[in-house]
Design an enzyme around this catalytic site. Structure first.
Site, PDB file in Angstrom:
ATOM      1  N   GLU A 174     -12.040 -32.556  30.058  1.00 57.92           N
ATOM      2  CA  GLU A 174     -13.296 -32.362  30.783  1.00 57.92           C
ATOM      3  C   GLU A 174     -14.478 -32.193  29.827  1.00 57.92           C
ATOM      4  OE1 GLU A 174     -12.895 -29.003  33.438  1.00 57.92           O
ATOM      5  OE2 GLU A 174     -10.842 -29.612  33.908  1.00 57.92           O
TER       6      GLU A 174
ATOM      7  N   CYS B  70     -20.958 -29.418  27.168  1.00 56.43           N
ATOM      8  CA  CYS B  70     -19.858 -28.508  26.845  1.00 56.43           C
ATOM      9  C   CYS B  70     -18.626 -29.381  26.684  1.00 56.43           C
ATOM     10  CB  CYS B  70     -19.683 -27.510  27.990  1.00 56.43           C
ATOM     11  SG  CYS B  70     -18.261 -26.434  27.762  1.00 56.43           S
TER      12      CYS B  70
ATOM     13  N   CYS C 214      -4.314 -25.941  26.121  1.00 56.26           N
ATOM     14  CA  CYS C 214      -4.585 -24.844  25.183  1.00 56.26           C
ATOM     15  C   CYS C 214      -3.339 -23.977  25.095  1.00 56.26           C
ATOM     16  CB  CYS C 214      -5.758 -24.009  25.708  1.00 56.26           C
ATOM     17  SG  CYS C 214      -6.280 -22.701  24.580  1.00 56.26           S
TER      18      CYS C 214
ATOM     19  N   CYS D 147      -4.798 -17.169  27.649  1.00 57.08           N
ATOM     20  CA  CYS D 147      -5.650 -16.150  28.293  1.00 57.08           C
ATOM     21  C   CYS D 147      -5.378 -16.100  29.804  1.00 57.08           C
ATOM     22  CB  CYS D 147      -7.124 -16.452  28.031  1.00 57.08           C
ATOM     23  SG  CYS D 147      -7.551 -16.445  26.278  1.00 57.08           S
TER      24      CYS D 147
ATOM     25  N   CYS E 170      -7.873 -17.892  32.396  1.00 55.59           N
ATOM     26  CA  CYS E 170      -8.380 -19.233  32.082  1.00 55.59           C
ATOM     27  C   CYS E 170      -7.471 -20.325  32.622  1.00 55.59           C
ATOM     28  CB  CYS E 170      -8.535 -19.366  30.573  1.00 55.59           C
ATOM     29  SG  CYS E 170      -9.239 -20.950  30.089  1.00 55.59           S
TER      30      CYS E 170
ATOM     31  N   LEU F  23     -14.717 -12.152  23.614  1.00 45.87           N
ATOM     32  CA  LEU F  23     -14.181 -10.812  23.383  1.00 45.87           C
ATOM     33  C   LEU F  23     -13.453 -10.312  24.625  1.00 45.87           C
ATOM     34  CD1 LEU F  23     -14.098  -8.524  21.297  1.00 45.87           C
ATOM     35  CD2 LEU F  23     -16.106  -7.573  22.433  1.00 45.87           C
TER      36      LEU F  23
ATOM     37  N   CYS G 283     -14.196 -24.364  32.791  1.00 50.27           N
ATOM     38  CA  CYS G 283     -13.268 -25.188  32.047  1.00 50.27           C
ATOM     39  C   CYS G 283     -11.867 -25.200  32.631  1.00 50.27           C
ATOM     40  CB  CYS G 283     -13.223 -24.736  30.593  1.00 50.27           C
ATOM     41  SG  CYS G 283     -12.978 -22.985  30.399  1.00 50.27           S
TER      42      CYS G 283
HETATM   43  N1  SAH Z   1     -10.923 -21.218  23.316  1.00 53.62           N
HETATM   44  C1  SAH Z   1     -12.304 -20.959  23.134  1.00 53.62           C
HETATM   45  C2  SAH Z   1     -13.231 -21.891  23.907  1.00 53.62           C
HETATM   46  C3  SAH Z   1     -12.864 -22.283  25.308  1.00 53.62           C
HETATM   47  S1  SAH Z   1     -13.113 -21.177  26.617  1.00 53.62           S
HETATM   48  C4  SAH Z   1     -12.605 -19.501  23.484  1.00 53.62           C
HETATM   49  O1  SAH Z   1     -11.699 -18.789  23.852  1.00 53.62           O
HETATM   50  O2  SAH Z   1     -13.735 -19.083  23.319  1.00 53.62           O
HETATM   51  C5  SAH Z   1     -14.836 -21.004  26.842  1.00 53.62           C
HETATM   52  C6  SAH Z   1     -15.220 -19.644  27.403  1.00 53.62           C
HETATM   53  O3  SAH Z   1     -14.920 -19.554  28.804  1.00 53.62           O
HETATM   54  C7  SAH Z   1     -14.492 -18.508  26.726  1.00 53.62           C
HETATM   55  O4  SAH Z   1     -15.374 -17.452  26.493  1.00 53.62           O
HETATM   56  C8  SAH Z   1     -13.471 -18.139  27.793  1.00 53.62           C
HETATM   57  O5  SAH Z   1     -12.973 -16.875  27.572  1.00 53.62           O
HETATM   58  C9  SAH Z   1     -14.279 -18.315  29.049  1.00 53.62           C
HETATM   59  N2  SAH Z   1     -13.511 -18.394  30.294  1.00 53.62           N
HETATM   60  C10 SAH Z   1     -12.321 -18.967  30.499  1.00 53.62           C
HETATM   61  N3  SAH Z   1     -11.936 -18.817  31.782  1.00 53.62           N
HETATM   62  C11 SAH Z   1     -12.917 -18.140  32.401  1.00 53.62           C
HETATM   63  C12 SAH Z   1     -13.109 -17.668  33.739  1.00 53.62           C
HETATM   64  N4  SAH Z   1     -12.204 -17.883  34.679  1.00 53.62           N
HETATM   65  N5  SAH Z   1     -14.251 -17.004  34.014  1.00 53.62           N
HETATM   66  C13 SAH Z   1     -15.193 -16.806  33.052  1.00 53.62           C
HETATM   67  N6  SAH Z   1     -15.064 -17.224  31.784  1.00 53.62           N
HETATM   68  C14 SAH Z   1     -13.933 -17.877  31.450  1.00 53.62           C
END
Ligand code: SAH
Length: 340
Positions: free
Chosen positions: A90, A103, A110, A114, A117, A213, A329
Protein backbone atom coordinates in the site's frame (compact mmCIF):
# COMPACT_ATOMS: atom_id res chain seq x y z
CA UNK A 1 19.24 -9.83 -15.18
CA UNK A 2 20.22 -6.45 -13.74
CA UNK A 3 17.82 -4.44 -11.56
CA UNK A 4 18.87 -1.19 -13.18
CA UNK A 5 16.30 0.99 -11.39
CA UNK A 6 17.83 0.09 -8.02
CA UNK A 7 21.21 1.42 -9.16
CA UNK A 8 22.71 4.71 -8.09
CA UNK A 9 23.92 6.95 -10.93
CA UNK A 10 27.60 6.20 -10.35
CA UNK A 11 26.92 2.46 -10.50
CA UNK A 12 24.90 2.94 -13.64
CA UNK A 13 27.83 4.78 -15.20
CA UNK A 14 30.09 1.79 -14.43
CA UNK A 15 27.45 -0.53 -15.84
CA UNK A 16 27.31 1.40 -19.12
CA UNK A 17 31.06 1.50 -19.32
CA UNK A 18 31.13 -2.28 -18.99
CA UNK A 19 28.63 -2.45 -21.85
CA UNK A 20 31.02 -0.32 -23.93
CA UNK A 21 28.69 2.69 -23.87
CA UNK A 22 29.55 6.31 -22.97
CA UNK A 23 28.84 7.44 -19.40
CA UNK A 24 26.34 10.15 -20.41
CA UNK A 25 23.92 7.37 -21.39
CA UNK A 26 23.68 6.48 -17.70
CA UNK A 27 22.35 9.93 -16.90
CA UNK A 28 19.77 9.71 -19.67
CA UNK A 29 18.52 6.33 -18.53
CA UNK A 30 18.50 7.41 -14.88
CA UNK A 31 16.32 10.40 -15.80
CA UNK A 32 13.92 8.26 -17.81
CA UNK A 33 13.57 5.70 -15.03
CA UNK A 34 12.98 8.32 -12.35
CA UNK A 35 10.32 9.96 -14.50
CA UNK A 36 8.42 6.70 -14.66
CA UNK A 37 9.41 5.19 -18.01
CA UNK A 38 7.77 1.79 -18.39
CA UNK A 39 10.08 0.33 -21.04
CA UNK A 40 13.49 0.96 -22.62
CA UNK A 41 11.64 1.23 -25.92
CA UNK A 42 10.18 4.62 -24.98
CA UNK A 43 13.63 6.12 -24.18
CA UNK A 44 13.63 8.00 -27.46
CA UNK A 45 17.02 9.70 -27.11
CA UNK A 46 18.85 6.35 -26.96
CA UNK A 47 19.96 4.50 -30.11
CA UNK A 48 17.75 1.54 -30.96
CA UNK A 49 20.65 -0.89 -30.57
CA UNK A 50 21.21 0.29 -26.98
CA UNK A 51 17.52 0.02 -26.14
CA UNK A 52 17.60 -3.56 -27.36
CA UNK A 53 20.75 -4.32 -25.40
CA UNK A 54 19.17 -2.93 -22.21
CA UNK A 55 15.90 -4.81 -22.74
CA UNK A 56 17.90 -8.03 -22.97
CA UNK A 57 20.15 -7.35 -19.97
CA UNK A 58 17.88 -5.62 -17.44
CA UNK A 59 14.65 -6.21 -15.63
CA UNK A 60 12.32 -3.26 -15.65
CA UNK A 61 9.25 -3.76 -13.51
CA UNK A 62 6.56 -1.38 -12.39
CA UNK A 63 3.68 -1.79 -10.01
CA UNK A 64 0.12 -1.91 -11.32
CA UNK A 65 -2.89 -0.42 -9.56
CA UNK A 66 -4.77 -3.31 -7.98
CA UNK A 67 -7.17 -1.03 -6.11
CA UNK A 68 -7.44 2.67 -5.52
CA UNK A 69 -9.63 4.46 -2.99
CA UNK A 70 -10.16 8.21 -2.93
CA UNK A 71 -11.42 9.85 0.24
CA UNK A 72 -14.48 11.99 -0.35
CA UNK A 73 -13.58 13.93 2.83
CA UNK A 74 -10.10 15.20 2.09
CA UNK A 75 -8.82 13.83 -1.25
CA UNK A 76 -6.49 11.29 0.37
CA UNK A 77 -5.76 8.50 -2.11
CA UNK A 78 -4.88 4.99 -1.07
CA UNK A 79 -3.22 2.70 -3.58
CA UNK A 80 -2.99 -1.03 -3.39
CA UNK A 81 -0.19 -1.88 -5.81
CA UNK A 82 0.47 -5.29 -7.29
CA UNK A 83 4.18 -6.00 -7.63
CA UNK A 84 5.79 -8.08 -10.37
CA UNK A 85 5.81 -11.24 -8.19
CA UNK A 86 2.08 -10.91 -7.36
CA UNK A 87 2.50 -9.52 -3.84
CA UNK A 88 0.58 -6.38 -2.87
CA UNK A 89 1.65 -3.28 -0.93
CA UNK A 90 0.00 0.00 0.00
CA UNK A 91 0.91 3.65 -0.58
CA UNK A 92 -1.12 6.62 0.64
CA UNK A 93 -1.13 10.09 -0.90
CA UNK A 94 -2.07 12.86 1.55
CA UNK A 95 -2.68 16.45 0.53
CA UNK A 96 -1.41 18.74 3.27
CA UNK A 97 -1.11 22.52 3.14
CA UNK A 98 2.66 22.16 3.22
CA UNK A 99 2.67 19.86 0.16
CA UNK A 100 1.68 16.47 -1.16
CA UNK A 101 3.01 13.66 0.98
CA UNK A 102 3.30 9.96 0.18
CA UNK A 103 3.35 7.34 2.87
CA UNK A 104 5.23 4.35 1.48
CA UNK A 105 5.67 0.72 2.52
CA UNK A 106 9.12 -0.74 3.16
CA UNK A 107 8.37 -4.48 3.23
CA UNK A 108 5.69 -6.92 2.10
CA UNK A 109 4.17 -7.55 5.53
CA UNK A 110 6.10 -7.05 8.77
CA UNK A 111 7.69 -9.25 11.42
CA UNK A 112 7.56 -6.82 14.34
CA UNK A 113 4.27 -8.14 15.69
CA UNK A 114 2.75 -4.96 17.19
CA UNK A 115 -0.60 -5.83 18.74
CA UNK A 116 -2.50 -2.86 17.27
CA UNK A 117 -1.18 -3.02 13.70
CA UNK A 118 -2.85 -4.66 10.71
CA UNK A 119 0.38 -4.89 8.69
CA UNK A 120 1.97 -7.53 10.84
CA UNK A 121 -0.90 -10.00 11.06
CA UNK A 122 0.41 -12.27 8.29
CA UNK A 123 4.12 -11.82 9.16
CA UNK A 124 6.81 -10.62 6.79
CA UNK A 125 6.89 -12.02 3.25
CA UNK A 126 9.95 -10.16 1.95
CA UNK A 127 11.84 -6.87 1.80
CA UNK A 128 11.08 -4.36 -0.96
CA UNK A 129 13.89 -3.57 -3.39
CA UNK A 130 15.17 0.00 -3.76
CA UNK A 131 13.33 0.17 -7.11
CA UNK A 132 10.07 -0.94 -5.47
CA UNK A 133 10.47 1.72 -2.77
CA UNK A 134 11.13 4.37 -5.43
CA UNK A 135 8.30 3.20 -7.71
CA UNK A 136 5.76 3.98 -5.00
CA UNK A 137 6.72 7.64 -5.20
CA UNK A 138 7.13 7.74 -8.99
CA UNK A 139 3.90 5.96 -9.84
CA UNK A 140 1.77 7.66 -7.19
CA UNK A 141 2.91 10.94 -8.71
CA UNK A 142 2.30 9.71 -12.26
CA UNK A 143 -1.13 8.23 -11.56
CA UNK A 144 -2.48 11.09 -9.43
CA UNK A 145 -0.85 14.02 -11.21
CA UNK A 146 0.04 15.40 -7.75
CA UNK A 147 3.63 16.61 -7.47
CA UNK A 148 5.11 14.87 -4.43
CA UNK A 149 7.18 17.04 -2.12
CA UNK A 150 7.30 14.93 1.05
CA UNK A 151 7.82 11.27 1.86
CA UNK A 152 7.09 9.36 5.03
CA UNK A 153 8.31 5.79 5.49
CA UNK A 154 5.35 4.85 7.64
CA UNK A 155 3.49 2.31 5.54
CA UNK A 156 3.65 -1.47 5.78
CA UNK A 157 6.90 -2.88 7.19
CA UNK A 158 9.79 -1.81 9.40
CA UNK A 159 12.17 0.38 7.37
CA UNK A 160 15.17 -0.25 9.62
CA UNK A 161 14.64 -4.02 9.17
CA UNK A 162 15.30 -3.38 5.44
CA UNK A 163 18.20 -1.04 6.15
CA UNK A 164 20.42 -1.33 3.06
CA UNK A 165 17.60 -1.02 0.56
CA UNK A 166 16.06 1.90 2.43
CA UNK A 167 19.40 3.76 2.50
CA UNK A 168 19.82 3.21 -1.20
CA UNK A 169 16.26 4.41 -1.81
CA UNK A 170 16.99 7.60 0.13
CA UNK A 171 20.03 8.29 -2.05
CA UNK A 172 17.98 7.64 -5.20
CA UNK A 173 15.00 9.80 -4.31
CA UNK A 174 17.29 12.61 -3.13
CA UNK A 175 19.38 12.65 -6.33
CA UNK A 176 19.35 15.90 -8.37
CA UNK A 177 18.89 13.96 -11.63
CA UNK A 178 15.93 12.10 -10.14
CA UNK A 179 13.01 13.31 -8.00
CA UNK A 180 15.41 15.42 -5.92
CA UNK A 181 13.32 15.33 -2.74
CA UNK A 182 15.25 16.94 0.10
CA UNK A 183 16.09 14.94 3.22
CA UNK A 184 14.29 17.53 5.32
CA UNK A 185 11.14 16.51 3.50
CA UNK A 186 11.53 12.85 4.43
CA UNK A 187 10.49 11.08 7.66
CA UNK A 188 11.44 7.56 8.64
CA UNK A 189 9.41 5.76 11.27
CA UNK A 190 10.74 2.86 13.34
CA UNK A 191 9.44 0.67 16.13
CA UNK A 192 12.83 1.28 17.80
CA UNK A 193 15.59 -1.06 16.58
CA UNK A 194 18.39 0.51 18.60
CA UNK A 195 21.39 -0.91 16.71
CA UNK A 196 19.93 0.35 13.47
CA UNK A 197 19.18 3.76 14.99
CA UNK A 198 22.89 3.99 15.84
CA UNK A 199 23.80 2.89 12.33
CA UNK A 200 21.46 5.47 10.80
CA UNK A 201 22.98 8.19 12.99
CA UNK A 202 26.36 7.54 11.31
CA UNK A 203 24.97 8.85 8.02
CA UNK A 204 24.03 12.16 9.66
CA UNK A 205 21.04 12.63 7.36
CA UNK A 206 18.75 15.62 7.72
CA UNK A 207 15.62 13.46 7.67
CA UNK A 208 13.19 13.27 10.57
CA UNK A 209 13.35 10.12 12.64
CA UNK A 210 10.03 9.08 14.15
CA UNK A 211 10.08 6.54 16.93
CA UNK A 212 6.88 4.59 17.48
CA UNK A 213 6.89 4.62 21.24
CA UNK A 214 3.29 3.94 22.26
CA UNK A 215 4.18 3.31 25.92
CA UNK A 216 6.77 4.73 28.35
CA UNK A 217 7.04 1.62 30.58
CA UNK A 218 8.45 -1.81 29.70
CA UNK A 219 5.49 -3.80 30.93
CA UNK A 220 3.05 -2.06 28.60
CA UNK A 221 5.43 -1.55 25.71
CA UNK A 222 6.59 -5.18 25.66
CA UNK A 223 2.99 -6.32 25.75
CA UNK A 224 1.87 -4.31 22.73
CA UNK A 225 5.25 -4.20 20.91
CA UNK A 226 7.16 -7.49 21.08
CA UNK A 227 10.26 -5.78 19.58
CA UNK A 228 10.62 -4.02 22.95
CA UNK A 229 11.26 -7.26 24.85
CA UNK A 230 14.92 -7.52 23.89
CA UNK A 231 15.61 -3.78 24.09
CA UNK A 232 13.61 -2.02 26.77
CA UNK A 233 12.54 1.58 27.07
CA UNK A 234 15.72 2.79 28.82
CA UNK A 235 18.00 1.54 26.06
CA UNK A 236 15.65 2.92 23.42
CA UNK A 237 15.77 6.41 24.92
CA UNK A 238 19.55 6.14 25.26
CA UNK A 239 19.77 5.37 21.52
CA UNK A 240 17.46 8.32 20.79
CA UNK A 241 19.71 10.62 22.80
CA UNK A 242 22.79 9.40 20.92
CA UNK A 243 20.92 9.96 17.66
CA UNK A 244 20.14 13.54 18.61
CA UNK A 245 23.68 14.21 19.75
CA UNK A 246 25.13 12.89 16.50
CA UNK A 247 22.66 14.43 14.03
CA UNK A 248 21.27 17.46 15.87
CA UNK A 249 17.83 16.40 14.67
CA UNK A 250 14.90 16.30 17.05
CA UNK A 251 13.12 12.98 17.22
CA UNK A 252 9.40 12.75 16.87
CA UNK A 253 7.69 10.16 19.08
CA UNK A 254 4.51 8.47 17.88
CA UNK A 255 2.04 7.52 20.52
CA UNK A 256 -1.19 5.75 19.45
CA UNK A 257 -3.62 6.18 22.30
CA UNK A 258 -5.28 2.95 23.38
CA UNK A 259 -8.13 2.80 25.86
CA UNK A 260 -7.00 1.58 29.28
CA UNK A 261 -3.59 0.46 28.00
CA UNK A 262 -1.29 3.48 27.61
CA UNK A 263 -3.48 6.49 28.41
CA UNK A 264 -3.15 6.81 32.21
CA UNK A 265 -1.84 9.93 33.94
CA UNK A 266 1.14 8.07 35.39
CA UNK A 267 2.14 7.08 31.86
CA UNK A 268 2.04 10.73 30.73
CA UNK A 269 4.23 11.60 33.73
CA UNK A 270 6.70 8.82 32.98
CA UNK A 271 6.86 9.84 29.33
CA UNK A 272 7.55 13.45 30.33
CA UNK A 273 10.31 12.23 32.64
CA UNK A 274 11.99 10.23 29.87
CA UNK A 275 11.86 13.17 27.47
CA UNK A 276 13.21 15.80 29.88
CA UNK A 277 16.49 17.09 28.60
CA UNK A 278 16.28 15.58 25.10
CA UNK A 279 14.51 17.74 22.56
CA UNK A 280 11.67 15.78 21.05
CA UNK A 281 8.10 16.10 20.00
CA UNK A 282 5.20 13.79 20.81
CA UNK A 283 2.53 12.99 18.23
CA UNK A 284 -0.57 11.63 19.85
CA UNK A 285 -2.57 9.52 17.41
CA UNK A 286 -6.08 8.31 18.16
CA UNK A 287 -5.80 4.53 17.65
CA UNK A 288 -7.29 3.30 14.41
CA UNK A 289 -9.41 0.36 15.27
CA UNK A 290 -8.30 -2.83 13.46
CA UNK A 291 -11.05 -5.43 13.04
CA UNK A 292 -8.95 -8.35 14.28
CA UNK A 293 -7.89 -6.53 17.46
CA UNK A 294 -9.62 -6.09 20.83
CA UNK A 295 -7.80 -2.76 21.41
CA UNK A 296 -10.00 0.34 21.36
CA UNK A 297 -9.23 4.05 20.82
CA UNK A 298 -8.63 6.05 24.00
CA UNK A 299 -11.08 8.72 25.18
CA UNK A 300 -8.36 10.57 27.10
CA UNK A 301 -6.35 12.06 24.26
CA UNK A 302 -6.71 15.73 25.20
CA UNK A 303 -6.29 15.08 28.94
CA UNK A 304 -3.06 13.19 28.17
CA UNK A 305 -1.87 15.99 25.91
CA UNK A 306 -2.54 18.63 28.58
CA UNK A 307 -0.69 16.60 31.18
CA UNK A 308 2.39 16.35 28.92
CA UNK A 309 2.27 20.04 28.08
CA UNK A 310 1.99 21.06 31.71
CA UNK A 311 5.36 19.35 32.16
CA UNK A 312 6.99 21.20 29.29
CA UNK A 313 6.65 18.50 26.60
CA UNK A 314 5.25 19.57 23.23
CA UNK A 315 2.54 17.20 22.09
CA UNK A 316 0.19 17.47 19.13
CA UNK A 317 -2.80 15.38 18.21
CA UNK A 318 -2.43 14.07 14.70
CA UNK A 319 -5.18 15.08 12.33
CA UNK A 320 -6.76 12.01 10.82
CA UNK A 321 -6.91 11.84 7.02
CA UNK A 322 -8.65 9.25 4.88
CA UNK A 323 -10.80 7.86 7.69
CA UNK A 324 -13.43 6.79 5.18
CA UNK A 325 -11.04 4.68 3.05
CA UNK A 326 -9.12 2.35 5.40
CA UNK A 327 -6.13 4.65 5.01
CA UNK A 328 -4.25 3.19 7.99
CA UNK A 329 -1.40 0.93 7.09
CA UNK A 330 -2.03 -2.69 6.28
CA UNK A 331 -5.78 -2.60 6.33
CA UNK A 332 -6.38 -2.61 2.59
CA UNK A 333 -3.75 -5.25 1.85
CA UNK A 334 -5.25 -7.38 4.60
CA UNK A 335 -8.73 -7.13 3.11
CA UNK A 336 -7.50 -8.02 -0.35
CA UNK A 337 -5.66 -11.07 1.07
CA UNK A 338 -8.80 -12.28 2.77
CA UNK A 339 -10.90 -11.80 -0.34
CA UNK A 340 -8.58 -13.57 -2.63
N1 SAH B 1 7.41 -0.12 11.43
C1 SAH B 1 7.48 1.30 11.48
C2 SAH B 1 6.66 2.01 10.42
C3 SAH B 1 5.30 1.49 10.08
S1 SAH B 1 3.95 1.79 11.12
C4 SAH B 1 7.08 1.78 12.88
O1 SAH B 1 6.77 0.96 13.71
O2 SAH B 1 7.15 2.97 13.13
C5 SAH B 1 3.59 3.50 11.04
C6 SAH B 1 2.98 4.03 12.32
O3 SAH B 1 1.60 3.64 12.44
C7 SAH B 1 3.68 3.53 13.56
O4 SAH B 1 3.83 4.58 14.47
C8 SAH B 1 2.69 2.50 14.06
O5 SAH B 1 2.92 2.21 15.39
C9 SAH B 1 1.38 3.17 13.76
N2 SAH B 1 0.20 2.31 13.79
C10 SAH B 1 0.10 1.03 13.39
N3 SAH B 1 -1.16 0.57 13.59
C11 SAH B 1 -1.86 1.59 14.11
C12 SAH B 1 -3.22 1.75 14.54
N4 SAH B 1 -4.08 0.75 14.45
N5 SAH B 1 -3.59 2.95 15.02
C13 SAH B 1 -2.71 3.98 15.08
N6 SAH B 1 -1.43 3.89 14.70
C14 SAH B 1 -1.00 2.71 14.22
Amino acid sequence: MTDIKSMELTEMADFFQALGEPAFRAKQVFQWLHRGACSFEEMSNLPKSLREKLSAACILHMPTVERKQVSAQDGTVKYLWRLADGNCIETVLMRYHHGNTVCISSQVGCRMGCAFCASTLGGKIRDLTPAELLDQVIFTQKDSGAVISNIVLMGIGEPLDNFEHVMRFLALVNHPEGLHIGMRHISLSTCGLTEKIDKLAEYRLQLTLSVSLHAPDDETRSRIMPANRSVGVERLFAACRRYFEKTGRRISYEYAMIDGVNDADWQADLLAKHLKGTPGHVNLIPLNHVEESPLKPSRRVSAFQKRLESQGITATVRRKLGGDIDASCGQLRRKSMQNG
